[in-house]
Design a protein around this motif. Sequence first.
Motif, PDB file in Angstrom:
ATOM      1  N   ILE A 162      -6.917  37.127  40.799  1.00 48.05           N
ATOM      2  CA  ILE A 162      -6.411  38.503  40.774  1.00 48.05           C
ATOM      3  C   ILE A 162      -4.894  38.508  40.877  1.00 48.05           C
ATOM      4  O   ILE A 162      -4.206  39.269  40.185  1.00 48.05           O
ATOM      5  CB  ILE A 162      -7.036  39.320  41.925  1.00 48.05           C
ATOM      6  CG1 ILE A 162      -8.551  39.434  41.731  1.00 48.05           C
ATOM      7  CG2 ILE A 162      -6.402  40.709  42.015  1.00 48.05           C
ATOM      8  CD1 ILE A 162      -9.254  40.166  42.861  1.00 48.05           C
ATOM      9  N   GLY A 163      -4.353  37.644  41.750  1.00 46.93           N
ATOM     10  CA  GLY A 163      -2.909  37.607  41.950  1.00 46.93           C
ATOM     11  C   GLY A 163      -2.141  36.943  40.835  1.00 46.93           C
ATOM     12  O   GLY A 163      -0.976  37.277  40.605  1.00 46.93           O
ATOM     13  N   THR A 164      -2.755  36.000  40.142  1.00 46.94           N
ATOM     14  CA  THR A 164      -2.040  35.261  39.105  1.00 46.94           C
ATOM     15  C   THR A 164      -2.294  35.767  37.698  1.00 46.94           C
ATOM     16  O   THR A 164      -1.466  35.550  36.803  1.00 46.94           O
ATOM     17  CB  THR A 164      -2.431  33.773  39.161  1.00 46.94           C
ATOM     18  OG1 THR A 164      -3.853  33.649  39.022  1.00 46.94           O
ATOM     19  CG2 THR A 164      -1.989  33.154  40.477  1.00 46.94           C
ATOM     20  N   VAL A 165      -3.441  36.437  37.470  1.00 44.90           N
ATOM     21  CA  VAL A 165      -3.789  36.860  36.114  1.00 44.90           C
ATOM     22  C   VAL A 165      -3.981  38.373  36.010  1.00 44.90           C
ATOM     23  O   VAL A 165      -3.335  39.039  35.185  1.00 44.90           O
ATOM     24  CB  VAL A 165      -5.071  36.136  35.628  1.00 44.90           C
ATOM     25  CG1 VAL A 165      -5.449  36.617  34.237  1.00 44.90           C
ATOM     26  CG2 VAL A 165      -4.883  34.631  35.650  1.00 44.90           C
ATOM     27  N   VAL A 166      -4.855  38.920  36.845  1.00 43.77           N
ATOM     28  CA  VAL A 166      -5.262  40.321  36.686  1.00 43.77           C
ATOM     29  C   VAL A 166      -4.108  41.279  36.926  1.00 43.77           C
ATOM     30  O   VAL A 166      -3.736  42.073  36.044  1.00 43.77           O
ATOM     31  CB  VAL A 166      -6.450  40.642  37.620  1.00 43.77           C
ATOM     32  CG1 VAL A 166      -6.818  42.121  37.489  1.00 43.77           C
ATOM     33  CG2 VAL A 166      -7.640  39.769  37.289  1.00 43.77           C
ATOM     34  N   ILE A 167      -3.518  41.251  38.130  1.00 47.51           N
ATOM     35  CA  ILE A 167      -2.469  42.218  38.468  1.00 47.51           C
ATOM     36  C   ILE A 167      -1.216  42.018  37.615  1.00 47.51           C
ATOM     37  O   ILE A 167      -0.681  42.997  37.073  1.00 47.51           O
ATOM     38  CB  ILE A 167      -2.154  42.155  39.975  1.00 47.51           C
ATOM     39  CG1 ILE A 167      -3.383  42.605  40.782  1.00 47.51           C
ATOM     40  CG2 ILE A 167      -0.936  43.017  40.306  1.00 47.51           C
ATOM     41  CD1 ILE A 167      -3.186  42.598  42.276  1.00 47.51           C
TER      42      ILE A 167
END
Length: 258
Positions: free
Chosen positions: A105-110
């Motif tokens: 989530i922190g490296t790709v999604v957001i």
Amino acid sequence: MHRGKGMKFVGDSRVPATREKFIPKDYSEYPGKTEPFWPNFLLKEWLVGAVFLIGFLTLTIVAPSPLEKEADPTDAAYIPLPDWYFLFLYQFLKYDFASGDYVVIGTVVIPGLAFGALLLAPFLDKGKGRRPHQRPIAVSMMLIGVISIIWLTYEAVAHVNWEERAEMGKIVEEVEIDQTDPGYEIYSNQSCINCHGGNLEGSPAGPTLVGTGLTADEIADIAVNGVGGMPAGQFNGSDEELQQLAEFIASYSEEGGH
């Protein structure tokens, strides 16, 4: 007749002259509002680029990038940091919702949503006005992005012990250690070598002993009473051996050693 006056420009005979939205404007009626690409416009671009390049080169000479010691993959105590323009992402990945089990989530999604929103900004806000209050969606998204980057960068900088980092990355001059010295034998037998290395170069478990600036008395006191992460009682030899050890290490306390 003035140039351009009374003339109609039609790029395609199939486009009726009455459909004015397909007819390009005659900029000759607006003196000073347009200029030829070559050499006027291109010359200005080159001048701006030259000023930026000179400023950038001056900055690299006045404030060169700091260098650290050679990278050591076995040094588990070293904490790497990205360049300043990536510090906001470095700080962002410290939060629970963007790290650990949620690292995707922190490296790709957001980040993907953030950059995707910037790409879609022109399509989400199709207002024709150019003033900030006339483009609320685009301006709001840009402000949120800028404020987030500034805040996260500030948080990353504020929570770094820069003195400790400078000490970890300090370039230590390699010196030739006299391993025939009686003090070196004591240094090895007292297990100092396990934490400070065979050449006093230091390790993840202990700092370098070269160029510390400590006197023999100060070194002897540290060996007995400890300091920082080094506990007391590490030395268990005689007073004579303690003096020999302290004098041996002190001989390398100045930069360059002997």
